[in-house]
Enzyme design. Structure first.
Site, PDB file in Angstrom:
ATOM      1  N   THR A  99       0.846  -1.189   0.000  1.00 28.96           N
ATOM      2  CA  THR A  99       0.000   0.000   0.000  1.00 28.96           C
ATOM      3  C   THR A  99       0.881   1.239   0.000  1.00 28.96           C
ATOM      4  OG1 THR A  99      -1.803  -1.107   1.160  1.00 28.96           O
ATOM      5  CG2 THR A  99      -1.764   1.284   1.261  1.00 28.96           C
ATOM      6  N   LYS A 174      -7.221   2.208  -2.861  1.00 33.99           N
ATOM      7  CA  LYS A 174      -6.793   1.397  -1.717  1.00 33.99           C
ATOM      8  C   LYS A 174      -6.786   2.224  -0.430  1.00 33.99           C
ATOM      9  CE  LYS A 174      -5.368  -1.828   0.919  1.00 33.99           C
ATOM     10  NZ  LYS A 174      -4.033  -2.420   0.983  1.00 33.99           N
ATOM     11  N   LYS A 242      -0.267   4.451   9.025  1.00 34.40           N
ATOM     12  CA  LYS A 242       0.339   4.765   7.733  1.00 34.40           C
ATOM     13  C   LYS A 242      -0.748   5.036   6.690  1.00 34.40           C
ATOM     14  CE  LYS A 242       1.276   1.655   4.812  1.00 34.40           C
ATOM     15  NZ  LYS A 242       1.751   0.505   3.990  1.00 34.40           N
TER      16      LYS A 242
END
Length: 305
Positions: A99, A174, A242
């Protein structure tokens, strides 16, 4: 471009190890590398070959897949000493399943292009348990013809795949899906606590929510781990922060006020302080349990999905 059935796979964590195993079971030649020798040995026992470095794996396979914890690590694996670009041949493909934010994947793809290597971004969504079964969903960004070249490998790892557009498109969706998942997780914890304080049987409340307009994929899955008390989702607080950081950065760039996501990010920061960055992200619900001195346990729910 000619079809190749060999792939280097770099990054055998909770997610990557399952994806690589699906590729092996799908009949592909897979050359693996990870800093943890135990995960490498586990994949070798299933039929993969071991490499001594990312460059070695890439040179032997001709194409490479990465599944890594951060853009910083992805960059190190791509261009660092003995990195993928030292081993991949011109015309080879790098498939990035980590990601990343949009800016990060665009920058890394440019580095690959300079070395004559094609890039597909292919982050996945649905959870480690679905990856283990080959039922996770792929979000793909890149050239359509390149996607077709590697579609068989992606389909060996993923039950569904969505080509979202050019490089950077998959990163956007995503980040959005992960942002929603963390919001849903906090909301599910609050819902279960209200049920508990309202005197309901938590198992029955869980099933009622599943059958209601308030249901979510996260409730169906992660609430079970809360009710069991294991919280073992295979995804950490640090990784959640994150991804939320990516979402907030996108929002700032686009001028979108994300009041709910910003509040959830603050809650996850509190969770990291309380339980550590390596704690499972599902433990965010424990903040509410600790604050109310009330656990959310019910019999009949699994420790792992």
């Amino acid at each position: 471009m000619t079809q190749s059935l060999a792939y280097a796979f770099i990054g055998l964590g909770h997610l990557g190890a399952n994806l690589a195993a699906c590729l092996v079971r799908g009949g592909f030649e897979v050359v693996v590398y990870d800093r943890n020798p135990e995960t490498v040995e586990h994949l070798v026992a299933q039929g993969a070959a071991a490499a001594k470095s990312p460059a070695d794996a890439a040179a032997r396979a001709g194409n490479a897949i990465t599944c890594l914890p951060s853009p910083r690590v992805s960059e190190a694996v791509l261009v660092g000493p003995d990195g993928l670009l030292s081993g991949l041949p011109k015309g080879g493909t790098w498939i990035e399943m980590s990601t990343n934010g949009r800016d990060e994947i665009l920058r890394l793809a440019d580095l690959a292009t300079e070395a004559g290597v094609y890039t597909l971004e292919c982050p996945v969504t649905g959870g480690v348990h679905l990856a283990a079964e080959g039922k996770i969903t792929a979000l793909v960004g890149g050239d359509a013809a390149l996607y077709e070249r590697h579609r068989a490998a992606i389909e060996a790892m993923c039950a569904r795949a969505f080509l979202m557009g050019p490089i950077g498109s998959a990163a956007v969706i995503k980040v959005i899906t992960n942002m929603l998942a963390f919001i849903h997780l906090v909301a599910a914890g609050e819902a279960l606590m209200l049920a508990r304080k309202g005197g309901l049987d938590l198992a029955q409340a869980y099933h009622a929510i599943v059958a209601s307009s308030g249901n979510s994929f996260v409730h169906e899955t992660e609430s079970q781990l809360v009710l069991n008390g294991s919280y073992d989702i295979g995804f950490t607080m640090d990784l959640a922060l994150k991804d939320l950081g990516f979402a907030l950065a996108m929002a700032q760039e686009g001028g979108v006020p994300l009041d709910l996501a910003a509040r959830v990010n603050t809650i996850f920061q509190q969770g990291k302080v309380a339980y550590g960055g390596d704690a499972w992200s599902t433990m965010i619900v424990k903040l509410l349990e600790d604050a109310t001195a009330t656990d959310l346990r019910a019999p009949g729910f699994p420790a792992k999905l």
